[in-house]
Scaffold this motif. Structure first.
Motif, PDB file in Angstrom:
ATOM      1  N   LEU A  11       0.833  -1.213   0.000  1.00 51.06           N
ATOM      2  CA  LEU A  11       0.000   0.000   0.000  1.00 51.06           C
ATOM      3  C   LEU A  11       0.865   1.259   0.000  1.00 51.06           C
ATOM      4  CD1 LEU A  11      -2.806  -1.144   2.446  1.00 51.06           C
ATOM      5  CD2 LEU A  11      -3.039  -0.698  -0.006  1.00 51.06           C
ATOM      6  N   LYS A  12       1.981   1.238   0.725  1.00 54.39           N
ATOM      7  CA  LYS A  12       2.889   2.391   0.730  1.00 54.39           C
ATOM      8  C   LYS A  12       3.488   2.620  -0.647  1.00 54.39           C
ATOM      9  CE  LYS A  12       4.626   2.831   5.427  1.00 54.39           C
ATOM     10  NZ  LYS A  12       5.829   2.725   6.270  1.00 54.39           N
ATOM     11  N   GLN A  13       3.836   1.541  -1.322  1.00 53.58           N
ATOM     12  CA  GLN A  13       4.416   1.658  -2.655  1.00 53.58           C
ATOM     13  C   GLN A  13       3.391   2.254  -3.628  1.00 53.58           C
ATOM     14  OE1 GLN A  13       5.934  -1.999  -4.262  1.00 53.58           O
ATOM     15  NE2 GLN A  13       6.738  -1.029  -6.090  1.00 53.58           N
ATOM     16  N   LYS A  14       2.152   1.862  -3.483  1.00 52.87           N
ATOM     17  CA  LYS A  14       1.097   2.318  -4.391  1.00 52.87           C
ATOM     18  C   LYS A  14       0.599   3.726  -4.063  1.00 52.87           C
ATOM     19  CE  LYS A  14      -3.266   0.841  -6.386  1.00 52.87           C
ATOM     20  NZ  LYS A  14      -4.311  -0.185  -6.408  1.00 52.87           N
ATOM     21  N   HIS A  15       0.493   4.058  -2.756  1.00 52.00           N
ATOM     22  CA  HIS A  15      -0.163   5.303  -2.340  1.00 52.00           C
ATOM     23  C   HIS A  15       0.751   6.302  -1.630  1.00 52.00           C
ATOM     24  CE1 HIS A  15      -4.084   3.641  -3.367  1.00 52.00           C
ATOM     25  NE2 HIS A  15      -3.744   2.550  -2.719  1.00 52.00           N
ATOM     26  N   GLY A  16       1.982   5.951  -1.376  1.00 53.44           N
ATOM     27  CA  GLY A  16       2.855   6.836  -0.598  1.00 53.44           C
ATOM     28  C   GLY A  16       2.570   6.665   0.885  1.00 53.44           C
ATOM     29  N   GLU A  17       2.469   7.773   1.580  1.00 57.01           N
ATOM     30  CA  GLU A  17       2.200   7.700   3.021  1.00 57.01           C
ATOM     31  C   GLU A  17       0.834   7.080   3.287  1.00 57.01           C
ATOM     32  OE1 GLU A  17       3.922  11.125   5.667  1.00 57.01           O
ATOM     33  OE2 GLU A  17       2.963  11.988   3.896  1.00 57.01           O
ATOM     34  N   ILE A  18       0.794   6.203   4.279  1.00 59.60           N
ATOM     35  CA  ILE A  18      -0.486   5.662   4.729  1.00 59.60           C
ATOM     36  C   ILE A  18      -0.554   5.795   6.243  1.00 59.60           C
ATOM     37  CG2 ILE A  18      -0.755   4.079   2.775  1.00 59.60           C
ATOM     38  CD1 ILE A  18       0.013   1.795   4.681  1.00 59.60           C
ATOM     39  N   PHE A  19      -1.766   5.756   6.753  1.00 61.24           N
ATOM     40  CA  PHE A  19      -1.998   5.983   8.173  1.00 61.24           C
ATOM     41  C   PHE A  19      -2.917   4.894   8.717  1.00 61.24           C
ATOM     42  CE2 PHE A  19      -1.272   9.903   5.962  1.00 61.24           C
ATOM     43  CZ  PHE A  19      -0.326  10.541   6.746  1.00 61.24           C
ATOM     44  N   LYS A  20      -2.650   4.485   9.952  1.00 61.81           N
ATOM     45  CA  LYS A  20      -3.482   3.499  10.627  1.00 61.81           C
ATOM     46  C   LYS A  20      -4.216   4.200  11.763  1.00 61.81           C
ATOM     47  CE  LYS A  20      -3.201  -0.831  13.247  1.00 61.81           C
ATOM     48  NZ  LYS A  20      -2.266  -1.816  13.822  1.00 61.81           N
ATOM     49  N   ASN A  34      -6.253  13.755  -1.946  1.00 63.31           N
ATOM     50  CA  ASN A  34      -5.718  14.678  -2.941  1.00 63.31           C
ATOM     51  C   ASN A  34      -6.581  15.946  -2.976  1.00 63.31           C
ATOM     52  OD1 ASN A  34      -7.991  14.197  -4.679  1.00 63.31           O
ATOM     53  ND2 ASN A  34      -6.967  12.391  -5.509  1.00 63.31           N
ATOM     54  N   ARG A  35      -6.187  16.888  -3.779  1.00 61.04           N
ATOM     55  CA  ARG A  35      -6.865  18.183  -3.842  1.00 61.04           C
ATOM     56  C   ARG A  35      -8.325  18.045  -4.277  1.00 61.04           C
ATOM     57  NH1 ARG A  35      -4.264  22.774  -7.552  1.00 61.04           N
ATOM     58  NH2 ARG A  35      -2.505  21.538  -6.912  1.00 61.04           N
ATOM     59  N   LYS A  36      -8.568  17.181  -5.248  1.00 57.53           N
ATOM     60  CA  LYS A  36      -9.934  16.973  -5.740  1.00 57.53           C
ATOM     61  C   LYS A  36     -10.833  16.430  -4.624  1.00 57.53           C
ATOM     62  CE  LYS A  36     -12.399  14.703  -9.503  1.00 57.53           C
ATOM     63  NZ  LYS A  36     -12.258  13.840 -10.685  1.00 57.53           N
ATOM     64  N   GLU A  37     -10.317  15.473  -3.858  1.00 54.57           N
ATOM     65  CA  GLU A  37     -11.090  14.877  -2.761  1.00 54.57           C
ATOM     66  C   GLU A  37     -11.340  15.889  -1.647  1.00 54.57           C
ATOM     67  OE1 GLU A  37      -9.389  10.380  -3.541  1.00 54.57           O
ATOM     68  OE2 GLU A  37      -8.313  11.743  -2.204  1.00 54.57           O
ATOM     69  N   LEU A  38     -10.352  16.713  -1.361  1.00 49.98           N
ATOM     70  CA  LEU A  38     -10.531  17.761  -0.353  1.00 49.98           C
ATOM     71  C   LEU A  38     -11.579  18.767  -0.796  1.00 49.98           C
ATOM     72  CD1 LEU A  38      -6.831  18.360   0.719  1.00 49.98           C
ATOM     73  CD2 LEU A  38      -8.661  17.475   2.159  1.00 49.98           C
ATOM     74  N   GLY A  39     -11.556  19.121  -2.086  1.00 50.22           N
ATOM     75  CA  GLY A  39     -12.542  20.062  -2.612  1.00 50.22           C
ATOM     76  C   GLY A  39     -13.948  19.501  -2.529  1.00 50.22           C
ATOM     77  N   TYR A  40     -14.101  18.244  -2.925  1.00 50.52           N
ATOM     78  CA  TYR A  40     -15.414  17.608  -2.862  1.00 50.52           C
ATOM     79  C   TYR A  40     -15.913  17.548  -1.424  1.00 50.52           C
ATOM     80  CZ  TYR A  40     -19.107  14.155  -3.023  1.00 50.52           C
ATOM     81  OH  TYR A  40     -20.315  13.524  -2.877  1.00 50.52           O
ATOM     82  N   ILE A  85      -4.283  13.716   9.165  1.00 52.15           N
ATOM     83  CA  ILE A  85      -3.839  13.149   7.887  1.00 52.15           C
ATOM     84  C   ILE A  85      -3.609  14.250   6.856  1.00 52.15           C
ATOM     85  CG2 ILE A  85      -4.594  11.717   5.936  1.00 52.15           C
ATOM     86  CD1 ILE A  85      -6.007   9.938   7.984  1.00 52.15           C
ATOM     87  N   ILE A  86      -4.393  15.316   6.969  1.00 57.28           N
ATOM     88  CA  ILE A  86      -4.311  16.417   6.009  1.00 57.28           C
ATOM     89  C   ILE A  86      -3.197  17.351   6.454  1.00 57.28           C
ATOM     90  CG2 ILE A  86      -5.577  18.313   4.939  1.00 57.28           C
ATOM     91  CD1 ILE A  86      -8.148  16.702   5.709  1.00 57.28           C
ATOM     92  N   GLU A  87      -2.056  17.211   5.818  1.00 58.73           N
ATOM     93  CA  GLU A  87      -0.884  17.998   6.180  1.00 58.73           C
ATOM     94  C   GLU A  87      -0.890  19.312   5.405  1.00 58.73           C
ATOM     95  OE1 GLU A  87       3.976  17.798   5.887  1.00 58.73           O
ATOM     96  OE2 GLU A  87       2.776  16.092   5.253  1.00 58.73           O
ATOM     97  N   VAL A  88      -0.803  20.390   6.137  1.00 56.84           N
ATOM     98  CA  VAL A  88      -0.720  21.713   5.517  1.00 56.84           C
ATOM     99  C   VAL A  88       0.608  22.324   5.920  1.00 56.84           C
ATOM    100  CG1 VAL A  88      -1.777  23.988   5.335  1.00 56.84           C
ATOM    101  CG2 VAL A  88      -3.228  21.969   5.632  1.00 56.84           C
ATOM    102  N   LYS A  89       1.419  22.613   4.931  1.00 56.71           N
ATOM    103  CA  LYS A  89       2.725  23.201   5.210  1.00 56.71           C
ATOM    104  C   LYS A  89       2.590  24.712   5.368  1.00 56.71           C
ATOM    105  CE  LYS A  89       5.318  19.651   2.881  1.00 56.71           C
ATOM    106  NZ  LYS A  89       6.313  19.129   3.729  1.00 56.71           N
ATOM    107  N   GLU A  90       3.482  25.275   6.119  1.00 53.30           N
ATOM    108  CA  GLU A  90       3.494  26.725   6.345  1.00 53.30           C
ATOM    109  C   GLU A  90       4.024  27.410   5.081  1.00 53.30           C
ATOM    110  OE1 GLU A  90       2.601  30.064   8.351  1.00 53.30           O
ATOM    111  OE2 GLU A  90       2.328  28.056   9.191  1.00 53.30           O
ATOM    112  N   ALA A  91       3.292  28.383   4.592  1.00 53.63           N
ATOM    113  CA  ALA A  91       3.706  29.143   3.421  1.00 53.63           C
ATOM    114  C   ALA A  91       4.132  30.537   3.847  1.00 53.63           C
ATOM    115  CB  ALA A  91       2.555  29.231   2.422  1.00 53.63           C
ATOM    116  N   GLU A  92       4.963  31.139   3.052  1.00 50.46           N
ATOM    117  CA  GLU A  92       5.407  32.503   3.321  1.00 50.46           C
ATOM    118  C   GLU A  92       4.892  33.422   2.228  1.00 50.46           C
ATOM    119  OE1 GLU A  92       9.550  33.042   4.126  1.00 50.46           O
ATOM    120  OE2 GLU A  92       9.681  31.117   5.169  1.00 50.46           O
ATOM    121  N   LEU A  93       4.495  34.603   2.627  1.00 51.75           N
ATOM    122  CA  LEU A  93       4.050  35.618   1.685  1.00 51.75           C
ATOM    123  C   LEU A  93       4.969  36.814   1.811  1.00 51.75           C
ATOM    124  CD1 LEU A  93       1.956  36.839  -0.299  1.00 51.75           C
ATOM    125  CD2 LEU A  93       0.720  37.639   1.710  1.00 51.75           C
ATOM    126  N   GLU A  94       5.456  37.265   0.686  1.00 57.44           N
ATOM    127  CA  GLU A  94       6.378  38.397   0.686  1.00 57.44           C
ATOM    128  C   GLU A  94       5.912  39.387  -0.367  1.00 57.44           C
ATOM    129  OE1 GLU A  94      11.074  39.280  -0.273  1.00 57.44           O
ATOM    130  OE2 GLU A  94      10.411  37.213   0.024  1.00 57.44           O
TER     131      GLU A  94
END
Length: 96
Positions: A11-20, A34-40, A85-94
């Motif tokens: 499952l990791k090979q197919k999907h990347g990170e997985i969580f239990k 993914n973005r589409k699933e989050l939007g829906y 599970i939904i990781e949001v990285k810190e962004a910078e605005l300049e």
């Protein structure tokens, strides 16, 4: 439900990170949405806030005890971990 090392590796090979997620001895494996699933899920939750977690859980479900999706107590406990599970990285605005 127990998962073998082989199942997890596949499952990791197919999907990347997985969580239990485990609740009262019941377990499930989820992948990152993914973005589409989050939007829906965001649109679905406009009328019902629980729909966000339900939508993400259903879209990202890889394997596990179905009771987590069907038993309200287990679902509510497991869905409380969806935000982790939904990781949001810190962004910078300049301003330039």
């Amino acid at each position: 439900m127990e998962f073998t090392k082989e199942q997890i590796a596949e499952l990791k090979q197919k999907h990347g990170e997985i969580f239990k997620i485990t609740v009262d001895g019941k377990s499930c494996l989820l992948r990152k949405p993914n973005r589409k699933e989050l939007g829906y899920a965001s649109v679905a939750s406009k009328d019902n806030p629980l729909k966000f977690n339900e939508s993400i859980m259903n879209a990202c479900w890889l394997a596990g005890d179905e009771e987590i999706r069907t038993n309200d107590t287990l679902f509510l406990s497991a869905s409380a971990k969806i935000a982790d599970i939904i990781e949001v990285k810190e962004a910078e605005l300049e301003k330039l």
